[in-house]
Design a protein around this motif. Structure first.
Motif, mmCIF file in Angstrom:
data_model
loop_
_atom_site.group_PDB
_atom_site.id
_atom_site.type_symbol
_atom_site.label_atom_id
_atom_site.label_comp_id
_atom_site.label_asym_id
_atom_site.label_seq_id
_atom_site.Cartn_x
_atom_site.Cartn_y
_atom_site.Cartn_z
ATOM 1 N N LEU A 1 3.951 5.597 -5.961
ATOM 2 C CA LEU A 1 3.744 5.876 -7.309
ATOM 3 C C LEU A 1 2.669 6.949 -7.510
ATOM 4 O O LEU A 1 2.919 7.887 -8.368
ATOM 5 C CB LEU A 1 3.248 4.416 -7.861
ATOM 6 N N ASN A 2 1.699 7.108 -6.906
ATOM 7 C CA ASN A 2 0.651 8.259 -6.905
ATOM 8 C C ASN A 2 1.315 9.530 -6.646
ATOM 9 O O ASN A 2 1.103 10.339 -7.293
ATOM 10 C CB ASN A 2 -0.622 7.887 -6.121
ATOM 11 N N ALA A 3 2.084 9.520 -5.695
ATOM 12 C CA ALA A 3 2.695 10.950 -5.483
ATOM 13 C C ALA A 3 3.566 11.358 -6.388
ATOM 14 O O ALA A 3 3.822 12.260 -6.706
ATOM 15 C CB ALA A 3 3.577 10.544 -3.924
ATOM 16 N N LEU A 4 4.524 10.464 -6.969
ATOM 17 C CA LEU A 4 5.577 10.608 -8.140
ATOM 18 C C LEU A 4 4.531 11.254 -9.313
ATOM 19 O O LEU A 4 4.933 12.468 -9.643
ATOM 20 C CB LEU A 4 6.072 9.303 -8.526
ATOM 21 N N HIS A 5 3.629 10.500 -9.519
ATOM 22 C CA HIS A 5 2.768 10.970 -10.718
ATOM 23 C C HIS A 5 2.224 12.296 -10.261
ATOM 24 O O HIS A 5 2.063 13.215 -11.360
ATOM 25 C CB HIS A 5 1.599 10.056 -10.793
ATOM 26 N N MET A 6 1.908 12.587 -9.119
ATOM 27 C CA MET A 6 1.133 14.139 -8.766
ATOM 28 C C MET A 6 2.079 15.017 -8.738
ATOM 29 O O MET A 6 1.638 16.257 -9.034
ATOM 30 C CB MET A 6 0.625 13.697 -7.657
ATOM 31 N N GLU A 7 3.444 14.719 -8.516
ATOM 32 C CA GLU A 7 4.302 15.811 -8.937
ATOM 33 C C GLU A 7 5.322 15.943 -9.992
ATOM 34 O O GLU A 7 6.097 16.306 -10.307
ATOM 35 C CB GLU A 7 5.523 15.298 -7.615
ATOM 36 N N GLY A 8 4.504 14.998 -11.136
ATOM 37 C CA GLY A 8 5.022 15.176 -12.347
ATOM 38 C C GLY A 8 6.103 14.367 -12.657
ATOM 39 O O GLY A 8 6.811 14.276 -13.738
ATOM 40 N N GLY B 1 7.130 6.409 -12.411
ATOM 41 C CA GLY B 1 7.721 5.352 -11.831
ATOM 42 C C GLY B 1 7.436 4.017 -12.418
ATOM 43 O O GLY B 1 6.364 4.030 -13.360
ATOM 44 N N PHE B 2 8.010 2.889 -12.243
ATOM 45 C CA PHE B 2 7.852 1.609 -12.548
ATOM 46 C C PHE B 2 8.406 0.683 -11.626
ATOM 47 O O PHE B 2 9.672 0.471 -11.132
ATOM 48 C CB PHE B 2 8.534 1.606 -13.870
ATOM 49 N N TRP B 3 7.311 -0.329 -11.072
ATOM 50 C CA TRP B 3 7.792 -1.043 -9.995
ATOM 51 C C TRP B 3 8.206 -2.595 -10.775
ATOM 52 O O TRP B 3 7.654 -2.970 -11.545
ATOM 53 C CB TRP B 3 6.535 -1.488 -9.268
ATOM 54 N N ALA C 1 0.995 -1.120 0.079
ATOM 55 C CA ALA C 1 -0.043 -0.074 0.067
ATOM 56 C C ALA C 1 0.720 1.161 0.167
ATOM 57 O O ALA C 1 0.701 2.585 -0.697
ATOM 58 C CB ALA C 1 -0.911 -0.168 1.341
ATOM 59 N N GLY C 2 1.892 1.171 0.581
ATOM 60 C CA GLY C 2 2.902 2.146 0.922
ATOM 61 C C GLY C 2 3.563 2.495 -0.660
ATOM 62 O O GLY C 2 3.743 3.895 -0.935
ATOM 63 N N VAL C 3 3.884 1.628 -1.362
ATOM 64 C CA VAL C 3 4.400 1.613 -2.689
ATOM 65 C C VAL C 3 3.452 2.258 -3.604
ATOM 66 O O VAL C 3 3.642 3.321 -4.296
ATOM 67 C CB VAL C 3 4.762 0.291 -3.294
ATOM 68 N N MET C 4 2.073 1.890 -3.464
ATOM 69 C CA MET C 4 1.061 2.538 -4.293
ATOM 70 C C MET C 4 0.881 3.953 -3.936
ATOM 71 O O MET C 4 0.805 4.676 -4.910
ATOM 72 C CB MET C 4 0.016 1.762 -4.028
ATOM 73 N N ASN C 5 1.107 4.300 -2.805
ATOM 74 C CA ASN C 5 1.123 5.672 -2.462
ATOM 75 C C ASN C 5 2.236 6.528 -3.100
ATOM 76 O O ASN C 5 2.347 7.577 -3.563
ATOM 77 C CB ASN C 5 1.106 5.859 -0.843
#
Ligand SMILES: Cc1cc2nc3c(=O)[nH]c(=O)nc-3n(C[C@H](O)[C@H](O)[C@H](O)COP(=O)(O)O)c2cc1C
Length: 202
Positions: A128-135, A138-140, A122-126
């Motif tokens: 990934l979303n935070a990276l996206h929100m800041e422009g 990411g790739f897991w 769940a932390g990793v998903m957050n």
């Protein structure tokens, strides 16, 4: 996009996230990555285990880290094809930033290990979303070689720590659209006193 908002809502942004490994510099700077990883620590955490650890690999240390990856791959499979080695060497030394996703599990806890692992996920998903929100993008990716003693030692993992994979991080080379997502109607159902059937399973 919701018509009530002139700019995308937070949910619109979440709904537009997709993975990409076509990444270039810049990676997040120190303050940016600290803030982005703080989103990981917002994951639900039964029993306050705090199972998240993030090892950030960037700059000149990427090449050294890539060599540890190769060492571990060869240790796991001495016959690993040269092509696979070359690809991993290139990715781990050229991605603008890699984050090793460590699960710091507590086997003595009454909280099941699965719940502790889910909290890391769940932390990793957050993140990934935070990276996206800041422009950023990411790739897991998986870490099939990471159980090798030489690699565990290189990272300083304790006996109860394991990897959940790696995140490649940077700035997307081009706008990320991602693959078409399935229809939510096939993946949700309302319980009406009978077993629920999903379109996705028919
Ligand atoms: C735990 C985990 C490990 C993954 N490992 C790999 C991997 O090693 N290689 C790969 O191509 N994709 C891997 N993926 C899938 C990608 O991260 C990504 O989710 C996929 O390409 C689909 O993109 P999307 O996130 O936009 O749906 C992994 C996903 C998860 C959750």
């Amino acid at each position: 996009m919701s018509s009530a908002h002139a700019s995308p809502s937070a949910l619109d942004v979440l709904l537009s996230r997709a993975s990409t490994d076509h990444l270039s510099a810049p990676a997040p700077d120190k303050a940016q990555i600290a803030r982005i990883l703080s989103a990981g620590l917002r994951a639900p955490d039964h029993g306050k285990i705090r199972p998240w650890r993030y090892i950030v690999i960037k700059g000149k240390h990427r090449a050294e880290f890539a060599e540890q990856v190769i060492k571990a791959m060869i240790s796991a499979d001495p016959k690993v094809p040269e092509k696979k080695i070359a690809k991993r060497r290139q990715r781990f030394s050229e991605m603008p930033m890699t984050i090793a996703l460590v699960m710091a599990l507590d086997p003595e806890s009454k909280i099941p290990l699965q719940e502790q692992e889910l909290s890391v996920g769940a932390g990793v998903m957050n993140v990934l979303n935070a990276l996206h929100m800041e422009g950023f993008g990411g790739f897991w990716v998986s870490s099939d070689f990471a159980g090798q003693p030489c690699f565990r030692e290189a990272l300083g993992l304790s006996d109860s720590q394991r990897l959940a994979g790696f995140l490649f991080v940077g700035t997307p080379d081009k706008p990320v659209h991602g693959s078409k997502r399935p229809d939510i109607e096939d993946y949700m159902g309302f319980y009406k006193g009978e077993p629920v059937k999903f379109g996705a399973d028919q």
